[in-house]
Enzyme design. Sequence first.
Site, short mmCIF file in Angstrom:
data_model
loop_
_atom_site.label_atom_id
_atom_site.label_comp_id
_atom_site.label_asym_id
_atom_site.label_seq_id
_atom_site.Cartn_x
_atom_site.Cartn_y
_atom_site.Cartn_z
N ASP A 9 -5.65 3.70 4.20
CA ASP A 9 -4.63 2.75 4.64
C ASP A 9 -3.37 2.87 3.76
OD1 ASP A 9 -3.79 0.13 6.07
OD2 ASP A 9 -3.61 -0.34 3.94
N LYS A 36 0.48 4.25 4.61
CA LYS A 36 1.70 3.53 4.23
C LYS A 36 2.65 4.41 3.41
CE LYS A 36 -0.56 -0.91 4.64
NZ LYS A 36 -1.53 -1.82 4.00
N1 HSE Z 1 -6.05 -3.50 5.69
C1 HSE Z 1 -4.69 -3.62 5.29
C2 HSE Z 1 -4.64 -4.09 3.85
C3 HSE Z 1 -3.98 -4.56 6.20
O1 HSE Z 1 -5.66 -4.55 3.35
O2 HSE Z 1 -3.61 -3.99 3.21
C4 HSE Z 1 -2.50 -4.58 6.05
O3 HSE Z 1 -1.93 -3.35 6.37
#
Ligand code: HSE
Length: 341
Positions: A220, A224
């Site tokens: 994740d 980003k």
């Molecule tokens: N799963 C992601 C986090 C959600 O924990 O940051 C937000 O992008």
Amino acid sequence: MRLVFIGFGTVGQGLAELLLAGREKLAGRYGFDWTVTGIADTAKGSAYDPEGIDLARALALAAKGEPLAALDRGGKGWDGFAMARHAEADVLLEATYTDIKTGEPATSHIRAALERGVHVVTTNKGPLALHYRELAALATAHDALFLFEGTVMSGTPVLNLVRDTLAGAEVLEMQGILNGTTNYILTRMEEGLSYEDALAKAQELGYAEAVPDADVLGWDALAKVTILANVVFGAALKPSDSACEGITKITSADIARAKAEGKRYKLIGRVWREGGKVRAAVAPRLVDLAQPLAGVMGATNAVAITTDALGEVTVVGPGAGRAQTGFAMLTDLLTIVRRRS
Ligand code: HSE
């Protein structure tokens, strides 16, 4: 403004609650009047009504686990793709689950909407990390807006901040805590909770991805940093171009030892320029307790933006959550309202 929701889970419902609670204020203060013409969700079914769906009833059905079809007028039974393609809409709100490997089905939903000039607001990281350039070009070609503030640090302004407020400055480096779930887990483990219990709590609070491997293995945060590299630094990176390590190897004993030494583990995402190239990486790092990032706890995120004009600008705020990510979509909707007027 006619809105269509594709994906009516945590984030979609978070936005719906904000739209309903703020209805009068949004109309009075910003001239933003809205109608929801369609909702499609793989688990909850779909409803389409060009005259407007009762959004409060949709939320009530979702809360009870009952099918949205009860609100359908037209009997189309459209899935997300058909809804993106055919629904009467000004804005498509794409909030289906993130698949960072394929970007689907979200990318197909977004393409279908942009191709017919429907604006798109999304929180979905897959399409951005994999297909940003193509989708941005498609939006431009069809005179549509493509906005995605919620993909990085939920509603905490980062992408809009760089695009609008920091316009004119050159961004040299970005570094910070970009995943709420792992920061929450590390925080709760330091308080004595087991890894499993901390992860379960992060899921309960709506921070974790549908498949939480994406959080704990660093994917994740990798999505980003890839988004930041491509959108802010103009790179053409794919997630697989960058090194990525998550937090699964960090034990409670490691955390206690670090603390005794005046340090704390943080999962750090970084984008920087090196020899004319843009590079990105995600890895756990031991941060000295005296450093500001060490004090960022729970699901809070932070990013330090190094610029030529201002030096370092740091943004700290929520990085995940139902209302927080829904809010990101609301800010993008208000950007569309402003641009349209
Ligand atoms: N799963 C992601 C986090 C959600 O924990 O940051 C937000 O992008």
